[in-house]
Design an enzyme around this catalytic site. Structure first.
Site, PDB file in Angstrom:
ATOM      1  N   GLU A   1      29.864   0.000 -21.084  1.00 41.10           N
ATOM      2  CA  GLU A   1      28.435  -0.271 -21.120  1.00 41.10           C
ATOM      3  C   GLU A   1      27.910   1.041 -21.948  1.00 41.10           C
ATOM      4  O   GLU A   1      27.884   2.109 -21.890  1.00 41.10           O
ATOM      5  CB  GLU A   1      27.918  -0.031 -19.618  1.00 41.10           C
ATOM      6  CG  GLU A   1      26.365  -0.180 -19.663  1.00 41.10           C
ATOM      7  CD  GLU A   1      25.606   0.106 -18.398  1.00 41.10           C
ATOM      8  OE1 GLU A   1      24.692   0.828 -18.316  1.00 41.10           O
ATOM      9  OE2 GLU A   1      26.304  -0.592 -17.255  1.00 41.10           O
TER      10      GLU A   1
ATOM     11  N   CYS B   1      19.545   3.595 -21.208  1.00 41.33           N
ATOM     12  CA  CYS B   1      20.318   2.798 -22.011  1.00 41.33           C
ATOM     13  C   CYS B   1      19.468   1.337 -22.157  1.00 41.33           C
ATOM     14  O   CYS B   1      19.521   0.597 -23.135  1.00 41.33           O
ATOM     15  CB  CYS B   1      21.659   2.246 -21.830  1.00 41.33           C
ATOM     16  SG  CYS B   1      21.960   1.591 -20.011  1.00 41.33           S
TER      17      CYS B   1
END
Length: 983
Positions: free
Chosen positions: A739, A773
């Protein structure tokens, strides 16, 4: 604070309120109400326009929802093309072909039906989509919406409203007005000052027209919203509010006192209640000294809040302490859906508002009774449209012998109040009179529609002849006491929702601050690289017994860990704040997310890892099962030192794997505490080990031949380096779950509400100092509204507070370390040479001694100029025109695919963008952060990761090896089961 907790069991609160009404004979008290309803229905007055509209098109219908959405958005759309698209989109979802008895509804029908015919049966663009004919369609719809809005708004200017007031006084000379300048919540100080000026102008105008022959309590007045005159009117900004807002309110109160008119502070959301009372008392204290004879100061109290009666008591205490008497407007409340949603999002123990309409009615009566006994401190003002409630209040007032007045909204309840006046001409009436331009009425109008448009509301049911008057004035006092909405902790059917806390509540903030003072963060030493092979060997040996132990035992350990995280939430928050420099507002949901991962993966594993028998031919039994793969290396980032670390580790553990857990070098302490907790809960030490240090130790782990899988969250370059290492290693092909980040965009079109856009942008970009993120990196705004949005955004950013993470009032703490600070400074300097600076927040005086980065916004010439992810509080803005789907293609071409935001009121546009975009998470008309485990599985594609998505139904399967066992049951001479069955 003087008030009790807002999160008490609803049944306990209602029981107390009912006890205070023991002597109320409802049948006698409400008798007048039924008679008023009969007479109103017999007359079918013209003032039924809004009641009829809500009755014929309730919000539960497609038509009612269409009307509300058009009312909310159409008037503010500046360009014709977008207005046409919005009109077509909404009208395609409704059928206005019915016949109405209301002139307003008939006119709305005619305009909207015409619109539908001209735009086509599906609402799709016809051949003349951009022709003059289409513009006529929109103009007709706009006019219908304006007419609907005019039922609620008394005038676009105060002069218009005063002219309307004179007309109303021709019919009833004693009617009074409280003018609301439609000051919705400001986002910038410039907006707040503009609202403040409007309030001052209104006070001056009303003062000049003041009839000096009536006492101040019977004069006209002004209603103000505190959030309109201070853009940071928030519980966590207490010092700012006392410094900035109190002088503004005091100046308004002094002007009202000098003009001898009344001034009322409107009620707002429950988290602002206590600070509202602080402001009110500060102003009252000064007014008592400067204008001791003035009795025109007051505030509104919402009966649907569970603390309403205590608020009444607190207001009376303040009045008596300062020798004052206040005007108190008792209302039922208008933010109900917001209050429910907020409590559910925060995982609070109860709701701050009643969840049944009849509970609110009980509270209203209990508050009314209390107010009528406090005539020395309170001048009661009872606002409402429910005939039964009004009749009961009049009954209570006759018994108390206390002066009071009734109130109603402009455009609502006219007919019922006319009947009240006919029977009780001595009872005063005040009309709450909104004033403002049509495009400014939107938020107010939608609240009114939501409040009164529900099928169960009195206003909605009044015009329905099928509902007898007795049913409309039915007693609220005898009904069952229970919650009408699922409590936050029970929100999820398959598992318990992790409890949270509300830092805006003084009582709930206290344990957080105490934990900060007490917490001891123990930082583990770095792991020797030479020790890595032996550590992996130990874990590989331990994994065998752990895998055999079974999924139920492993899941139970995870649930014990979740319970411990939830129980000690304040402690874990303090660890995150101290080591990760996260604010409390960010730390709380992170701890909840960690507990959610434990519970969700335990529940998922129980269903996933149970052996399954598959169908087979006669004489054969086929079994499918999953097991752990071996040793997983879990490498987590510093920006979510607990949640991401926990999610990776427990997913690997519950599926039967051993774990070498390597946290970021900046946040090893939080990780070490979590590992210790899991050991205490039952995970063997030879199954889970912490590995600490910089990137070199991570590289050594990934290169080990006995590693069966890697879960990584971090930068795209590091993820690619790990993939190369795994591909080059001899032995099995090792799976990688990665990720990574993204150049995340938000698309804003001209139908979006600028205030909502700015809220979503500020939260998405600057929460966690931009170090998420999922954070917003590029804001794409339709050019037609870009100037207005950027001006509001500029003002909002100027008010952000950068400071120490442990301070409850801090919006952004420091970035994680000096290296990150220097990197961000380089990136910002580069932007300064090629982009246009839009806004920059101020830094604290001690900024040089900490890794603070000021929130900053730049406008860039083209989307393609955003060439890299800037991992901090930096936003780039680009304007767009034309085809929104072409914009989506350009965003996809950047190569990332993590999060995408869409702000639009055109439903078909939102659906098309969400369907076409290559993004793992699409957020429509909300912020882009805070994915909830199990509800919004998180992860991206392209340069943003490999999947499967964390917190989703496919995540655990990636940690498993699959096996299928096929047994020939006929090998011993035949299929006994077949023979016995006679088949």
């Amino acid at each position: 604070m003087r008030l009790p907790s807002p999160y008490r069991p609803e049944s306990d609160v209602v029981a107390r309120l009912l006890a205070s009404l023991d002597n109320l004979d409802w049948d006698t008290a409400s008798a007048d109400g039924g008679e008023w309803i009969d007479r109103v229905r017999a007359q079918k007055p013209a003032s039924f326009a809004m009641e009829t509209l809500l009755r014929e098109y309730p919000l539960s219908s497609a038509e009612g929802l269409t009307l509300m959405r058009l009312a909310e958005a159409l008037l503010r759309v500046p360009d014709v093309e977008t207005a046409i698209a919005l009109t077509a989109d909404q009208l395609a979802r409704a059928d206005f072909s019915g016949v109405s008895n209301s002139w307003l509804t008939r006119l709305s029908n005619q305009a909207i039906t015409l619109s539908k015919k001209m735009l086509g049966p599906t609402g799709a663009p016809s051949g003349f989509f951009f022709t003059a004919g289409a513009k006529v369609v929109v103009a007709a719809t706009v006019r219908a919406v304006q007419l609907m809005g005019s039922q609620f708004v008394m005038g676009e200017t105060l002069d218009e409203a005063l002219a309307d007031a004179r007309r109303q006084r021709n019919a009833r000379h004693d009617v009074r007005f409280s003018y609301d300048m439609l000051g919705e919540g400001a986002r910038a100080d410039a907006d707040a000052l503009a609202y403040l000026a409007k309030y001052h102008d209104a006070i001056a105008t009303l003062g000049a027209a003041r009839d000096r022959n009536v006492p101040v309590e019977q004069a006209d007045g002004v209603s103000i919203k505190l959030s309109a005159i201070d853009a940071r009117f928030e519980a966590l900004q207490h010092d700012h509010v006392m410094t900035m807002l109190v002088p503004r309110v005091l100046a308004l109160a002094q002007a009202a006192a000098a003009a001898d008119i009344n001034l009322t502070i409107d009620a707002e959301e429950s988290e602002r209640l206590e600070i509202s009372l602080d402001v009110f008392e500060c102003v009252a204290r000064d007014i008592a000294l400067q204008h001791p004879q003035w009795r025109g100061f007051g505030l509104a109290v919402q009966a649907y809040q569970t603390r309403a009666l205590e608020v009444i008591e607190e207001v009376a205490r303040i009045a008596r302490a300062h020798g004052q008497r206040f005007m108190v407007r008792l209302v039922k409340g208008a933010y109900w859906d917001y209050e429910i949603k907020r409590a559910q999002e925060l995982g609070l123990p109860a709701f701050p508002v009643f969840t049944h309409r009849h509970h609110t009615d009980i509270a209203y009566l209990a508050c009314a009774k209390a107010m009528l006994t406090m005539s020395d401190a309170i001048y009661p003002q009872f606002a409402g449209h429910n005939a039964g409630t009004i009749a009961a209040v009049l009954h209570l007032a006759r018994s108390a012998g206390t002066p009071f007045e009734l109130q109603r909204l402009h455009g609502m309840g006219d007919a019922v109040h006319a009947e009240v006046h006919r029977q009780y001409p001595q009872v005063g009436l005040r009309v709450y009179a909104p004033v403002g331009a049509h495009k400014r009425l939107l938020a107010y109008l939608v609240r009114r529609l939501l409040e009164n448009g529900a099928n169960s509301s009195f206003v909605n049911q009044l015009t329905d002849p099928g509902i007898p008057p007795a049913a409309l004035v039915r007693s609220p006092l005898w009904r069952e006491i229970r919650s009408g909405v699922t409590l936050p902790r029970h929100l999820l059917e398959e598992r318990r929702n992790t409890a949270g806390t509300d830092p805006a509540c003084v009582a709930m903030a206290a344990p957080l601050l105490a934990a900060w003072s007490d917490v001891q963060l123990q930082t583990p030493p770095d792991t020797d690289v030479d020790a890595v092979p032996g550590l992996i060997d130990t874990l590989a040996n331990g994994q065998k017994a752990w895998n055999v132990r079974g999924v139920e035992a492993r899941a139970a350990i995870l649930e014990r860990a979740a319970d411990a995280l939830e129980r000690d939430l304040a402690h874990w928050c303090a660890l995150i704040v101290r080591e990760g420099h996260r604010t409390w507002v960010d730390a709380i949901p992170e701890v909840r997310e960690a507990a959610d991962f434990c519970r969700y993966y335990a529940q998922q594993a129980r269903g996933l890892m149970v052996p399954r028998t598959l169908r087979g031919i006669t004489g054969e039994r086929n079994t499918y099962r999953l097991r752990g793969r071996g040793v997983w290396v879990c490498i987590s980032p510093w920006n979510f030192p607990l949640a991401i670390f926990t999610g990776q580790v427990v997913a690997a553990l519950v599926t039967g794997n051993a774990v070498a857990a390597k946290p970021a070098e900046q946040t090893p302490g939080v990780a070490a505490h979590l590992i210790a907790l899991l050991h205490d809960c039952g995970v063997p030490r030879d199954v889970l080990a912490g590995v600490y240090g910089d990137g070199r130790i991570g590289a050594a782990l990934v290169a080990q031949p006995k590693v069966a899988g890697v879960a990584f969250t971090g930068s795209t370059p590091v993820a690619k380096a790990i993939a190369r290492t795994l591909a080059a290693t001899d032995g099995p092909i090792v799976p990688l779950i990665a990720e990574t980040g993204g150049i995340n965009a938000m698309i804003v079109d001209a139908t979006a509400l600028p205030e909502q856009v700015v809220d979503a942008v500020v939260q998405s970009t600057f929460r966690s100092a931009g170090q998420r993120c999922s954070a917003l990196r590029v804001l794409c705004v339709q050019d037609d509204i870009a100037d207005d949005v950027l001006a509001m955004l500029r003002g909002a950013i100027a008010l952000l507070r950068v400071g120490p993470a442990y301070d409850l009032s801090t919006d952004l703490g420091p970035v994680i370390d000096a290296e990150a600070h220097d990197r961000l400074r380089q990136q910002i300097t580069a932007l300064e040479t090629r982009a246009t600076l839009i806004a920059r927040a101020p830094l604290p005086d001690d900024a040089a001694s900490a890794a603070y980065v000021a929130p900053v916004v730049f406008e860039i010439a083209a989307l393609e100029d955003a060439t890299e992810e800037i991992f901090g509080p930096v936003l780039q803005v680009v304007r767009w025109r034309g085809d929104v789907m072409a914009l989506v293609e350009r965003i996809d071409a950047l190569g990332y695919g993590l999060t995408l935001g869409v702000q639009t009121r055109i439903d078909t546009r939102a659906e098309a963008v969400a369907g076409a975009a290559h993004a793992g998470n699409v957020y429509i008309n909300r912020n882009m952060i805070g994915a909830v485990v199990g509800l919004q599985p998180f992860g991206g594609e392209g340069l943003s990761g490999t999947g499967p998505k964390a917190g989703g139904p496919l995540y655990l399967s990636r940690f498993c090896a699959e096996s299928s066992v096929s047994v020939n049951t006929a090998a011993a001479g035949g299929d006994v089961a077949l023979m016995v069955g006679g088949g």
